[in-house]
Design an enzyme around this catalytic site. Structure first.
Site, PDB file in Angstrom:
ATOM      1  N   SER A  78      34.891  16.417 -42.854  1.00 31.40           N
ATOM      2  CA  SER A  78      33.478  15.960 -42.619  1.00 31.40           C
ATOM      3  C   SER A  78      32.506  16.698 -41.796  1.00 31.40           C
ATOM      4  CB  SER A  78      33.523  14.598 -42.113  1.00 31.40           C
ATOM      5  OG  SER A  78      33.784  13.573 -42.970  1.00 31.40           O
ATOM      6  N   LYS A  81      29.242  17.933 -43.106  1.00 26.91           N
ATOM      7  CA  LYS A  81      28.271  16.922 -43.254  1.00 26.91           C
ATOM      8  C   LYS A  81      26.937  17.659 -42.324  1.00 26.91           C
ATOM      9  CE  LYS A  81      30.333  12.330 -43.890  1.00 26.91           C
ATOM     10  NZ  LYS A  81      31.582  12.512 -44.136  1.00 26.91           N
ATOM     11  N   SER A 133      30.067   8.912 -40.272  1.00 28.07           N
ATOM     12  CA  SER A 133      30.759   9.913 -41.273  1.00 28.07           C
ATOM     13  C   SER A 133      30.843   9.041 -42.438  1.00 28.07           C
ATOM     14  CB  SER A 133      32.039  10.170 -40.679  1.00 28.07           C
ATOM     15  OG  SER A 133      32.352  11.526 -41.306  1.00 28.07           O
TER      16      SER A 133
END
Length: 374
Positions: A78, A81, A133
């Site tokens: 993640s 991101k 997230s």
């Protein structure tokens, strides 16, 4: 001697986690091509970390203070991101209302809990992306940008602009996908660029926020534990998958200076280790010779300015195109076309006749002049 296929060699290099050959200068400096620990002289080494790769850098100067296998390519989870947010924040109106698709709502992994109703502003989705997230929020933002394919093209173009050449984005969420990669060095580049954007800073540093739901709001909280624990912590992003293991991008400010720490492939609890690496960075900045630097982004390519009165060059039209155009004509377009073509033909004949007469007069005058000279 048995020859090894080139594809097999390339695959072997990719599996080592090294992003550069011996003959290529690594982005940020020669020392950053090392797979081991790179530290400055005259100072105690950074605290030990179980991370396979990390970077400690000074935000303001771009100095890399220490690193371990900084260009090793690994699954980012993640932490990718950060690139999603950096790419899309300038492209999307934060007050735009988004209706997530079923595909977005049903994304696997961590989710903020979206429904297929037009309840969410882009601003809400960025908070869900960077605080909770949300993989569902990542897909909803990608679709709001036009399509998943367009967003992936935009993200990879942004990575190239930053000179984050170890990064290949295949998903907006960071969910594992073959061919997807980043490095501790690239994550530091992305974080540095993101921290220059006020909205990016706002999303990553928010601890708690209200999030819309069909009948009420509920509270979401930031997954970055150091926001509550570490003095001066700004935030950024953590990530984990079973294949990527733990990854983290963090930044903190003390005494007017900001230190960035990025780690990849940590098999365990990394929060205390990150805090120790940040402490080391604050103690070392301004006192040591950097081992490399975070490079600046490439200049933005501006579209070429168009002339106010462009010159139009006629291009012969192939016969098949003419046939198709003729088949699509209406009675009115045929009439207009006949007038145009007929008028053009008449003008051409007149001009041809004028030219012939003019040449005859010039020839006659030339002969008369020759007679006078004789």
């Amino acid at each position: 001697m048995k020859l090894v296929p080139v594809t097999a060699l390339l695959a072997a290099v990719a599996l080592t986690g090294s992003a550069h050959s011996a003959s290529t200068t690594p982005v940020g400096g020669d020392l950053l091509g090392s797979r081991g620990l790179v530290k400055p002289d005259g100072i105690k080494a950074p605290p030990k970390s179980k991370a396979t790769s990390y970077v400690i850098a000074d935000l303001e100067t771009g100095d890399v203070l220490a690193a371990k296998n900084p260009h090793g390519r690994y699954l980012p989870a993640s932490t990718l991101k950060t690139l999603t947010a950096l790419t899309l924040i300038p492209k999307l109106d934060k007050n735009l209302t988004v209706k997530p698709s079923r595909n977005a709502v049903n994304q696997e992994g961590t989710a903020v809990g979206l429904t297929t109703k037009p309840l969410y502003k882009v601003d809400d989705l960025f908070r869900a992306l960077m605080m909770s997230s949300g993989n569902d929020a990542a897909m909803a933002l990608a679709e709001a940008n036009g399509s998943l394919a367009k967003t992936m093209n935009d993200m990879n173009a942004e990575a190239k602009r930053l000179q984050a050449n170890d990064t290949v984005a295949k998903t907006p969420s960071g969910l594992d996908k073959p061919g997807q990669s980043s490095s501790a060095y690239d994550l530091a580049l992305i974080a540095r660029a993101g921290l220059a954007n006020p909205d990016f800073r706002r999303y990553i540093s928010t601890k708690t926020a209200k999030f819309p739901a069909p009948k009420h709001y509920y509270e979401i909280s930031n997954h970055n534990k150091l926001l509550w624990r570490y003095k001066g912590m700004i935030g950024v992003k953590n990530g984990w998958t079973s294949k990527a293991l733990g990854s983290f991008v963090g930044a903190a400010t003390r005494g007017g200076h900001t230190i960035i720490v990025t780690i990849m492939r940590h098999d365990g609890y990394f929060w205390d280790e990150v805090a120790d690496l940040l402490d080391w960075g604050f103690a070392a900045r301004g006192k040591v010779t950097p081992v490399g630097r975070l490079v600046d982004p490439l200049p933005a390519v501006l579209p070429a300015q168009q002339a106010t009165a462009p010159v139009i060059t006629a291009t012969p039209v192939p016969a098949p195109l003419l046939d198709r155009a003729a088949s699509k004509q209406t009675d009115s377009s045929r009439t207009v076309g006949s007038i145009v073509i007929g008028g053009g033909l008449l003008f051409g004949l007149i001009w041809l006749g004028y030219g012939i007469r003019r040449r005859r007069r010039l020839a006659l005058r030339s002969r008369e002049s020759e007679d006078l000279r004789l």
